[in-house]
Design a protein around this motif. Structure first.
Motif, mmCIF file in Angstrom:
data_model
loop_
_atom_site.group_PDB
_atom_site.id
_atom_site.type_symbol
_atom_site.label_atom_id
_atom_site.label_comp_id
_atom_site.label_asym_id
_atom_site.label_seq_id
_atom_site.Cartn_x
_atom_site.Cartn_y
_atom_site.Cartn_z
ATOM 1 N N ARG A 79 -7.499 -10.704 -0.644
ATOM 2 C CA ARG A 79 -7.927 -9.440 -1.817
ATOM 3 C C ARG A 79 -7.201 -9.353 -2.383
ATOM 4 N N ARG A 80 -5.845 -8.425 -2.311
ATOM 5 C CA ARG A 80 -4.576 -8.059 -3.369
ATOM 6 C C ARG A 80 -3.297 -8.751 -2.729
ATOM 7 N N LYS A 81 -2.739 -9.131 -4.385
ATOM 8 C CA LYS A 81 -2.163 -9.653 -4.657
ATOM 9 C C LYS A 81 -0.800 -9.655 -3.737
ATOM 10 N N HIS A 82 0.108 -10.353 -3.469
ATOM 11 C CA HIS A 82 1.201 -9.720 -2.626
ATOM 12 C C HIS A 82 1.022 -8.372 -1.691
ATOM 13 N N GLY A 83 -0.118 -8.501 -1.224
ATOM 14 C CA GLY A 83 -0.146 -7.031 -0.722
ATOM 15 C C GLY A 83 -0.727 -8.046 1.226
ATOM 16 N N PRO A 84 -0.059 -7.215 2.059
ATOM 17 C CA PRO A 84 0.190 -5.865 2.494
ATOM 18 C C PRO A 84 1.519 -6.495 1.707
ATOM 19 N N SER A 85 2.941 -5.121 1.101
ATOM 20 C CA SER A 85 4.128 -5.045 0.599
ATOM 21 C C SER A 85 4.898 -4.814 1.797
ATOM 22 N N LEU A 86 6.125 -4.495 1.045
ATOM 23 C CA LEU A 86 7.450 -4.529 2.034
ATOM 24 C C LEU A 86 7.015 -2.076 1.835
ATOM 25 N N LEU A 87 6.358 -1.839 0.744
ATOM 26 C CA LEU A 87 6.098 -0.978 0.200
ATOM 27 C C LEU A 87 4.379 -0.174 0.579
ATOM 28 N N ASP A 88 3.889 -0.616 1.122
ATOM 29 C CA ASP A 88 2.655 -0.414 1.671
ATOM 30 C C ASP A 88 2.794 1.176 2.478
ATOM 31 N N PRO A 89 1.327 1.656 1.871
ATOM 32 C CA PRO A 89 1.758 2.573 2.938
ATOM 33 C C PRO A 89 0.822 2.626 4.297
ATOM 34 N N ASP A 90 0.412 1.957 4.299
ATOM 35 C CA ASP A 90 -0.441 1.324 5.350
ATOM 36 C C ASP A 90 1.270 0.876 6.936
ATOM 37 N N PRO A 91 1.667 1.852 7.700
ATOM 38 C CA PRO A 91 2.685 1.136 8.249
ATOM 39 C C PRO A 91 2.561 -0.252 9.305
#
Length: 284
Positions: A79-91
């Motif tokens: 559902r999220r393009k390129h998600g999660p990223s290296l910057l995601d709020p979720d560890p």
């Protein structure tokens, strides 16, 4: 010139991987930018090691070099393009992206690739730039360790609109990480035209010491849209001259991820264009 030309599988997503590789070999490409994704070499499906061995044998049979790319849009989150990223709020999200990149490094080693590619991601809403940099540094550390162990360069790509968006951002990352030997650069020629202050050929010369992977396509100033050659504003003869002069030994991969509907034909015409520039100094 000695440049080695490739084409990205993210522009051939309507083809089976085996068919895509056969097409590129038949056209005369030197290699392939292989994006790990569900329709080709799925990094999350079972038996990855066995599937990777089969791809390695196929590449060897066809005489194709390879770079492993990690720009699949929805490989981790549907559902999220390129998600999660290296910057995601979720560890846990950041850990998932780090794990994917570690896997990509290992696949690259098993394929005999010349580099594994990655990028930072967009700064999430509500996240300060300082926190984003801290997250990126922490999330990349295990990937760099894996790259160092595997002897595979990690080729980091500045992407317009992301935390690391340009060459200055790449150098900031490099310095923050202590300038590790395993960290190199993916230079996208279109991105240079899109947002760098220097001309693309000048960007190539400035980036030469860190150059580990090159992506190439046409683009217009200020518009991040990957275009077939001749549809943008880039003057390609000076760019290819500059690349050749650096002594760069990796692949220069055509990057047209939104053109899979015409992938086989664009693979042919792109190679014709680049060969004409390399041979005659002018586009076909």
């Amino acid at each position: 010139m000695t440049l080695r030309l490739g084409y990205g599988t993210n522009g051939l997503t309507d083809l089976r991987l085996d068919d895509a590789l056969g097409l590129l070999a038949d056209l005369g490409y030197d290699g392939v930018g292989l994006t790990l994704d569900h329709m080709h070499l799925d990094p999350l499906a079972p038996d990855l090691a066995a599937r990777t061995r089969r791809v390695a044998r196929r590449l060897d049979e066809l005489g194709l070099g390879v770079t492993v790319e990690t720009g699949a849009r929805y490989v981790l989150d549907p559902r999220r393009k390129h998600g999660p990223s290296l910057l995601d709020p979720d560890p846990e999200g950041r850990k998932a992206r780090t794990a994917l990149l570690v896997t990509a490094v290992r696949v690259a080693a098993d394929l005999g690739a010349h580099a594994a590619h990655c990028f930072s991601g967009i700064v999430p809403e509500g996240t300060t730039t300082d926190i984003a940099w801290d997250r990126l540094e922490e999330a990349l550390t295990p990937v760099l360790a894996a790259a160092d162990t595997a002897g595979i360069p990690l080729a980091f790509e500045p992407e317009p609109g992301q935390l690391v968006s340009d060459l200055d951002g790449f150098h900031q990352l490099r310095h923050r990480l202590g300038d590790p030997e395993s960290l190199g650069l993916t230079l996208d020629i279109g991105h240079c035209q899109c947002l760098e202050t220097a001309a693309p050929a000048d960007c190539v010369r400035a980036a030469a010491p860190w150059l580990r992977h090159v992506q190439i396509e046409d683009m217009r100033r200020g518009v991040h849209e990957h275009l077939p050659f001749g549809d943008g504003e880039i003057d390609f003869p000076p760019v290819l001259d500059a690349l050749d002069a650096t002594g760069y030994q990796g692949l220069t991969v055509v990057e047209l991820p939104r053109h899979s509907h015409a992938g086989p034909e664009l693979a042919r015409t792109s190679l014709d264009f680049l060969r004409a520039v390399l041979t005659n100094g002018v586009p076909a």
